[in-house]
Design a protein around this motif. Structure first.
Motif, PDB file in Angstrom:
ATOM      1  N   PRO A  92     148.649 120.441  14.973  1.00 17.78           N
ATOM      2  CA  PRO A  92     149.560 119.488  14.341  1.00 17.78           C
ATOM      3  C   PRO A  92     149.566 118.097  14.983  1.00 17.78           C
ATOM      4  N   GLU A  93     149.922 117.124  14.127  1.00 13.20           N
ATOM      5  CA  GLU A  93     149.847 115.701  14.505  1.00 13.20           C
ATOM      6  C   GLU A  93     151.010 115.310  15.434  1.00 13.20           C
ATOM      7  N   LYS A  94     151.024 115.883  16.644  1.00  9.72           N
ATOM      8  CA  LYS A  94     152.080 115.600  17.623  1.00  9.72           C
ATOM      9  C   LYS A  94     151.402 115.227  18.937  1.00  9.72           C
ATOM     10  N   ASN A 118     140.623 115.586  15.834  1.00 13.70           N
ATOM     11  CA  ASN A 118     140.600 115.258  14.402  1.00 13.70           C
ATOM     12  C   ASN A 118     141.880 114.515  14.002  1.00 13.70           C
ATOM     13  N   THR A 119     142.584 113.972  14.976  1.00 14.08           N
ATOM     14  CA  THR A 119     143.844 113.283  14.663  1.00 14.08           C
ATOM     15  C   THR A 119     143.666 112.264  13.533  1.00 14.08           C
ATOM     16  N   SER A 120     144.703 112.137  12.706  1.00 14.05           N
ATOM     17  CA  SER A 120     144.685 111.175  11.605  1.00 14.05           C
ATOM     18  C   SER A 120     145.083 109.790  12.068  1.00 14.05           C
ATOM     19  N   SER A 121     145.846 109.727  13.150  1.00 12.64           N
ATOM     20  CA  SER A 121     146.457 108.435  13.471  1.00 12.64           C
ATOM     21  C   SER A 121     146.873 108.257  14.922  1.00 12.64           C
ATOM     22  N   ILE A 122     146.882 109.328  15.696  1.00 12.35           N
ATOM     23  CA  ILE A 122     147.339 109.180  17.097  1.00 12.35           C
ATOM     24  C   ILE A 122     146.227 108.503  17.908  1.00 12.35           C
ATOM     25  N   PRO A 123     146.572 107.503  18.715  1.00 17.45           N
ATOM     26  CA  PRO A 123     145.518 106.822  19.468  1.00 17.45           C
ATOM     27  C   PRO A 123     144.735 107.801  20.359  1.00 17.45           C
ATOM     28  N   ILE A 124     143.428 107.703  20.292  1.00 20.03           N
ATOM     29  CA  ILE A 124     142.559 108.536  21.142  1.00 20.03           C
ATOM     30  C   ILE A 124     142.857 108.213  22.608  1.00 20.03           C
ATOM     31  N   THR A 125     143.144 106.953  22.872  1.00 24.20           N
ATOM     32  CA  THR A 125     143.473 106.523  24.234  1.00 24.20           C
ATOM     33  C   THR A 125     144.699 107.268  24.755  1.00 24.20           C
ATOM     34  N   ALA A 126     145.676 107.503  23.891  1.00 25.96           N
ATOM     35  CA  ALA A 126     146.899 108.207  24.314  1.00 25.96           C
ATOM     36  C   ALA A 126     146.625 109.696  24.515  1.00 25.96           C
ATOM     37  N   ILE A 127     145.763 110.283  23.699  1.00 24.91           N
ATOM     38  CA  ILE A 127     145.437 111.710  23.867  1.00 24.91           C
ATOM     39  C   ILE A 127     144.702 111.906  25.199  1.00 24.91           C
ATOM     40  N   SER A 247     153.441 107.324  12.928  1.00 27.28           N
ATOM     41  CA  SER A 247     152.562 106.899  14.007  1.00 27.28           C
ATOM     42  C   SER A 247     152.059 105.466  13.771  1.00 27.28           C
ATOM     43  N   VAL A 248     151.661 105.139  12.533  1.00 23.77           N
ATOM     44  CA  VAL A 248     151.182 103.781  12.235  1.00 23.77           C
ATOM     45  C   VAL A 248     152.343 102.785  12.355  1.00 23.77           C
ATOM     46  N   TYR A 249     153.515 103.184  11.881  1.00 23.08           N
ATOM     47  CA  TYR A 249     154.710 102.332  11.942  1.00 23.08           C
ATOM     48  C   TYR A 249     155.040 101.978  13.402  1.00 23.08           C
ATOM     49  N   HIS A 250     155.069 102.998  14.258  1.00 18.83           N
ATOM     50  CA  HIS A 250     155.400 102.737  15.662  1.00 18.83           C
ATOM     51  C   HIS A 250     154.299 101.951  16.367  1.00 18.83           C
TER      52      HIS A 250
END
Ligand SMILES: C[C@H](O)CC(=O)SCCNC(=O)CCNC(=O)[C@H](O)C(C)(C)COP(=O)(O)OP(=O)(O)OC[C@H]1O[C@@H](n2cnc3c(N)ncnc32)[C@H](O)[C@@H]1OP(=O)(O)O
Ligand SMILES: NC(=O)c1ccc[n+]([C@@H]2O[C@H](COP(=O)([O-])OP(=O)(O)OC[C@H]3O[C@@H](n4cnc5c(N)ncnc54)[C@H](O)[C@@H]3O)[C@@H](O)[C@H]2O)c1
Length: 286
Positions: A92-94, A118-127, A247-250
């Motif tokens: 999940p996208e968390k 495969n995240t839709s929007s979470i920054p790869i840098t943050a993961i 995620s895009v909004y924030h």
């Protein structure tokens, strides 16, 4: 094939099972990880049903279903990923969940394994943040349904290494996909462009301009889209789509044009996630 070692797919949901399918179809051994055996059984039963249907229609060679399924090895323990060359995470996208999983992966997987999300929007840098080797973390963004959609975005985070990008890109190409390399920007490319498609559809309904049925029909007939925004949100998952909007909004410091819509939020509270739960903007047979 870019490796003879197994590849792992984490999460057997909407995306994970489709990614596992395309990898297995190309000859990769896939370790499919999810939290319980029950979830894995359901995911594999669903895939079996889809493959058998195509085999019966003569769209796939006889015996193909068993061949593909035989290459997918389900597991509910992460330790089974000790020998993989590549991980594709589709849980999940968390952000916190993904970070916790990547930190375990770093300890379990071989040091040369590429760790993709495969995240839709979470920054790869943050993961990748906080890992000892962020250079091996890369975005590998498939589209839904993964077996049919031709594009894969390959995303570089701040510390992603060129080798990880090259490996992930080459892997996607062996699956018959066309890749688009991009940097770690909110929503990457497709999900950024698509925010307006969903957001304006929702606003038109809120303003009473048209019904969801009218908007979907108009998008299909007038825009030649395969699906209208409400049909597509149901396919993606209302929960996933809301997470992407948030995620895009924030990530854009709350730019108003990306503000999530309360209709989506209400549906998530109600558990109406779309096709996967049988009810979203429309109803589906389970
Ligand atoms: C949010 C994320 O981060 C990013 C995203 O993923 S955004 C979403 C991107 N995806 C889209 O835009 C999808 C747009 N929609 C479509 O392409 C099509 O409507 C669709 C492929 C989903 C369904 O196609 P449609 O013709 O309407 O329905 P249907 O007849 O059921 O399916 C057509 C074929 O696709 C196959 N198919 C449908 N869903 C499938 C799936 N999940 N897996 C494998 N095959 C599938 C069917 O078996 C059928 O095959 P056949 O013609 O050989 O029998
Ligand atoms: N749905 C889409 O259209 C789409 C398209 C592209 C990318 N994505 C992204 O792919 C990822 C997965 O999305 P999805 O739509 O497949 O979600 P989903 O809800 O359909 O599936 C998620 C799966 O992850 C499993 N899971 C939950 N917690 C887990 C854990 N701790 N460890 C392992 N597995 C766990 C669940 O049991 C479930 O099977 C998300 O990051 C999403 O943003 C989704």
């Amino acid at each position: 094939m870019v490796t003879s070692r197994p590849v792992a797919v984490l999460g057997g949901g909407t995306m994970g099972i489709g990614i596992a399918q395309v990898a297995a179809e190309q000859g990769y051994t896939v370790r499919l990880y999810d939290i319980t055996d029950d979830v894995l059984d359901k995911a594999l039963a669903g895939l079996r049903g889809r493959l058998e249907k195509l085999e019966q229609k003569g769209k796939r060679p006889a015996g193909d279903t068993e061949l593909v399924l035989g290459r997918i090895v389900p597991t509910s323990t992460l330790d089974a990923l000790h020998d993989v060359a590549l991980v594709i995470e589709a849980v999940p996208e968390k952000l916190e969940l993904k970070r916790a999983i990547f930190s375990q992966l770093e300890a379990i997987c071989p040091p040369d394994a590429v760790l993709a999300s495969n995240t839709s929007s979470i920054p790869i840098t943050a993961i990748a943040g906080g890992l000892k080797s962020p250079e091996r973390v890369v975005g590998l963004h498939f589209f839904n349904p993964a077996p049919l959609m031709k594009l894969v975005e390959v995303i570089s985070g701040m510390h992603t290494g060129a080798e990880a990008v090259a490996f992930a890109d080459a892997f996607a190409i062996t699956l018959g996909k066309t890749t688009a390399k991009c940097i770690d920007t909110p929503g990457f490319i497709v999900n950024r462009v698509a925010r307006g498609f969903y957001g304006e559809g929702l606003r038109l309904v809120q303003e009473g301009v048209a019904t969801k049925e009218q908007i979907d029909k108009i998008a299909r007939l007038g825009g030649n889209f395969r699906m209208g925004p409400f049909e597509l949100m149901d396919l993606i998952g209302i929960d996933v789509n809301l997470s992407v909007s948030q995620s895009v909004y924030h990530a854009t410091y709350e730019e108003q044009r990306y503000r999530p819509n309360p209709i989506q939020e209400r549906m998530v509270h109600a558990g109406d996630f779309g096709r996967k739960t049988g009810r979203g903007f429309y109803r589906y047979d389970q």
